[in-house]
Motif scaffolding. Sequence first.
Motif, mmCIF file in Angstrom:
data_model
loop_
_atom_site.group_PDB
_atom_site.id
_atom_site.type_symbol
_atom_site.label_atom_id
_atom_site.label_comp_id
_atom_site.label_asym_id
_atom_site.label_seq_id
_atom_site.Cartn_x
_atom_site.Cartn_y
_atom_site.Cartn_z
ATOM 1 N N GLU A 19 0.795 -0.939 0.029
ATOM 2 C CA GLU A 19 0.019 -0.025 0.043
ATOM 3 C C GLU A 19 0.871 1.225 -0.120
ATOM 4 N N SER A 20 1.836 1.528 0.920
ATOM 5 C CA SER A 20 2.782 2.515 0.820
ATOM 6 C C SER A 20 3.414 2.856 -0.558
ATOM 7 N N PHE A 33 0.273 5.960 8.042
ATOM 8 C CA PHE A 33 1.621 6.420 8.277
ATOM 9 C C PHE A 33 2.161 6.769 6.867
ATOM 10 N N ASP A 34 2.838 7.969 6.886
ATOM 11 C CA ASP A 34 3.029 8.600 5.397
ATOM 12 C C ASP A 34 4.736 8.279 5.260
ATOM 13 N N ALA A 35 4.648 6.949 4.466
ATOM 14 C CA ALA A 35 5.727 6.270 4.153
ATOM 15 C C ALA A 35 6.673 6.843 3.113
ATOM 16 N N ILE A 43 12.692 14.460 4.743
ATOM 17 C CA ILE A 43 12.445 14.512 6.165
ATOM 18 C C ILE A 43 11.676 13.313 6.609
ATOM 19 N N PRO A 44 12.465 12.269 7.465
ATOM 20 C CA PRO A 44 11.577 11.059 7.776
ATOM 21 C C PRO A 44 10.225 11.382 8.682
ATOM 22 N N GLU A 45 9.310 10.622 8.182
ATOM 23 C CA GLU A 45 8.038 10.798 8.983
ATOM 24 C C GLU A 45 8.289 10.221 10.355
ATOM 25 N N THR A 67 7.550 -0.129 6.118
ATOM 26 C CA THR A 67 7.360 0.415 4.924
ATOM 27 C C THR A 67 8.615 1.534 4.635
ATOM 28 N N ALA A 68 9.377 1.850 5.822
ATOM 29 C CA ALA A 68 10.198 3.105 5.379
ATOM 30 C C ALA A 68 11.600 2.429 5.896
#
Length: 267
Positions: A19-20, A33-35, A43-45, A67-68
Amino acid sequence: MRETLAALAAGEISVAEAESRLAGYATTEAGRFDAAREHRRGIPEAVLAEGKTAAETAALAVTAVETAGRAVVTRTDTETAAAVREAIAESVPDATVDHNARTRTVVVHAPDFEPPSLDARVAVVTAGTSDAPAAGEAATIAREIGADVDLIEDVGVASLLRIVDQLDRIRGADVVIVAAGREGALPTVVAGLVDAPVIGLPVGTGYGVGGEGEAALYGTLQSCTVLTTVNVDAGFVAGAQAGLIARAVDGVSGAADGASGSESNGE
């Protein structure tokens, strides 16, 4: 898209990761979650623990790692940090978990995560020991963006000699964050002595009229030397802004092609 669906069908990636990749975010019961933020914004979430239950924070941290490749959690308490550690140990057992109780941060890296590295230095300067939590949060974020962070502590204006003997270190930085409570004088002093951008980080220490960071905020906003000011105790914002400047110094470009998403559960 086809590669993502094939990897999902083969069990190589999770539904959240699929999904991400497709939407730029991953949906959980605790929120989205903003991946894609790091690719889009540099900038990392981050997962802000305040206002969330320990279980919600832990679930978002797991999604972040899946996801990140990493999770950055801010404003944690002991219970939340323990929940994050337990959830990560169950879902990503080989991940590294770094909890700093003073800065109230938890940073998790997946085993195959490669941290960014910038040819740029951020000096994080504190007026006193009481400024360490906000300054430490800023340092954590700048470091996660890839900057080389130099923490210079306890150089407040109560004795100018303390700042004078650290000037060479501060002047060697590409960007400077200065955290100070009480009247917030130190950012103004530093900004008058260096040629790098200075970010004032007012801290909610002090008492009486102007306490809880109000005087420090007004002092940095009214600075007669040129500096940028963030809100009281906004270590995440100061660290992120310094990290973006560090990226520019290093020559790193902005958003990656095709990245998408929006700020949701972070700062």
